[in-house]
Design a protein around this motif. Structure first.
Motif, PDB file in Angstrom:
ATOM      1  N   CYS A  19       0.836  -1.205   0.000  1.00  0.00           N
ATOM      2  CA  CYS A  19       0.000   0.000   0.000  1.00  0.00           C
ATOM      3  C   CYS A  19       0.866   1.249   0.000  1.00  0.00           C
ATOM      4  O   CYS A  19       0.639   2.190  -0.778  1.00  0.00           O
ATOM      5  N   PHE A  73      -2.755  -2.804  -4.575  1.00  0.00           N
ATOM      6  CA  PHE A  73      -3.070  -1.377  -4.446  1.00  0.00           C
ATOM      7  C   PHE A  73      -2.873  -0.620  -5.753  1.00  0.00           C
ATOM      8  O   PHE A  73      -3.497   0.430  -5.959  1.00  0.00           O
ATOM      9  N   ASP A 107      -2.552   3.132   7.076  1.00  0.00           N
ATOM     10  CA  ASP A 107      -2.618   2.043   6.106  1.00  0.00           C
ATOM     11  C   ASP A 107      -3.231   0.789   6.729  1.00  0.00           C
ATOM     12  O   ASP A 107      -3.973   0.055   6.064  1.00  0.00           O
TER      13      ASP A 107
END
Length: 342
Positions: free
Chosen positions: A150, A179, A291
């Motif tokens: 991410c 992602f 995150d």
């Protein structure tokens, strides 16, 4: 209680350690249920991880249960199921105060700089726990790997319509892929392992892959997929200095190159190539606190499918025996998960 210690490269051993005490203010006592094995663990085992110190209890991808909390803890309670953000930063450091706790100058990463989760119970700052309502222990142990990907996609500023080349289809490359897809970018995977690329196609839904030959043909293959323009974003997840040195060749004019893998070896390239294309070179280290919460939500909402990830299992008591086999490409490991007994 028993724990696994990496005494030095290539040498695990089982040790006896005392039970943890009562958590102090701001701390939580957790029970470890599952541990994910990642590239950092493999690199530490092989003596290739530059930040690793020995002897060390490994384990930083963790699914845990809160057993007790100290005073002033408000974000978790006893019985909560959590993923641990294993980057123990100093909140007062320059980097932390400026929104970068992931690269705090005093950072202590569980299982790397300080002892991690290959033990039944330990104490952790409660602020590093991220609660999930419905995730399994194994899913919780996957959150940290996904967080690395991410952050790498964030560093590359992946956006809809961009060509994003991910070099290395191991766990970090696959986490980054999740992602890149969520950002609406077009992913292209490059790897030397045909089986990994087939996994990307059949399981991860990647249309475009390049089987690397380590020659100029790789660049030509990327050009053929991008109308000759190469990739606006290149993310190298190999941790291999030769791959990282070569990665600039895939970057489009005014493009970005992100190093999420890490190596102890020198990286070198000719500056005119970078200068002529006005590239941006970025490092991506760890992940940010937000995150973890975002990833837990995405898994709970079904936007990230964790089922394909976990390919191998072991109990803590048998991990030492099977760990070396996980390093072999023919074993086909994507993610190995260790269950903690007792």
């Amino acid at each position: 209680m028993k724990a696994i210690q990496l005494e030095k490269p290539f040498e695990f051993r089982t040790i006896e350690i005392p039970e943890p005490g009562k958590p102090a203010a701001g701390e939580a006592l957790v029970q470890v249920h599952r541990i994910g094995i990642c590239g950092t663990d493999y690199s530490g085992y092989q003596g290739k991880m530059p930040f690793y110190s020995y002897p060390r209890i490994p384990g930083h991808e963790l699914g845990v249960e809160v057993l007790d909390v100290g005073s002033e803890v408000k974000n978790v309670m006893v019985g909560d199921r959590c993923s641990i953000e294993p980057y123990i930063n100093d909140p007062n450091s320059y980097a932390s105060r400026n929104g970068h706790p992931n690269c705090c100058e005093n950072l202590q990463v569980l299982g790397v700089h300080t002892d991690g989760g290959m033990r039944p119970r330990f104490i952790v700052p409660a602020r590093k726990l991220h609660v999930a309502k419905s995730l399994s222990w194994e899913q919780l142990a996957l959150v940290e790997t996904l967080a690395i990907g991410c952050h790498a996609a964030y560093r590359g500023d992946c956006k809809p319509g961009l060509n994003v080349l991910i070099i290395g289809a191991g766990p970090i490359g696959l986490a980054t892929l999740e992602f890149v897809k969520l950002a609406g970018s077009r992913p292209i995977m490059l790897d030397m392992n045909e089986k990994r690329l087939e996994f990307c196609k059949s399981t991860m839904g990647v249309k475009d892959t390049i089987l690397s030959k380590g020659t100029e043909e790789d660049v030509k293959a990327l050009q053929s997929l991008t109308n000759g323009h190469l990739a606006e974003v290149v993310i190298d997840a190999t941790g291999n200095n030769k791959s990282m040195s070569n990665a600039l060749n895939y970057v489009a004019f005014a493009g970005k190159l992100v190093f999420v893998g890490i190596t102890t070896q020198e990286i070198s390239f000719l500056h005119p190539l970078m200068h002529r294309r006005e590239m941006t070179l970025l490092a991506s280290r760890n992940a940010l606190p937000q995150d973890f919460g975002n990833i837990i939500r995405l898994i709970e909402e079904g936007k990230i499918n964790t089922k394909p990830w976990i390919t191998h299992h072991a109990g803590l008591s048998e991990m030492i025996g099977v760990f070396p086999s996980w390093l072999k490409p023919e074993t086909g490991v994507i993610k190995a998960i260790v269950a903690v007994e007792g």
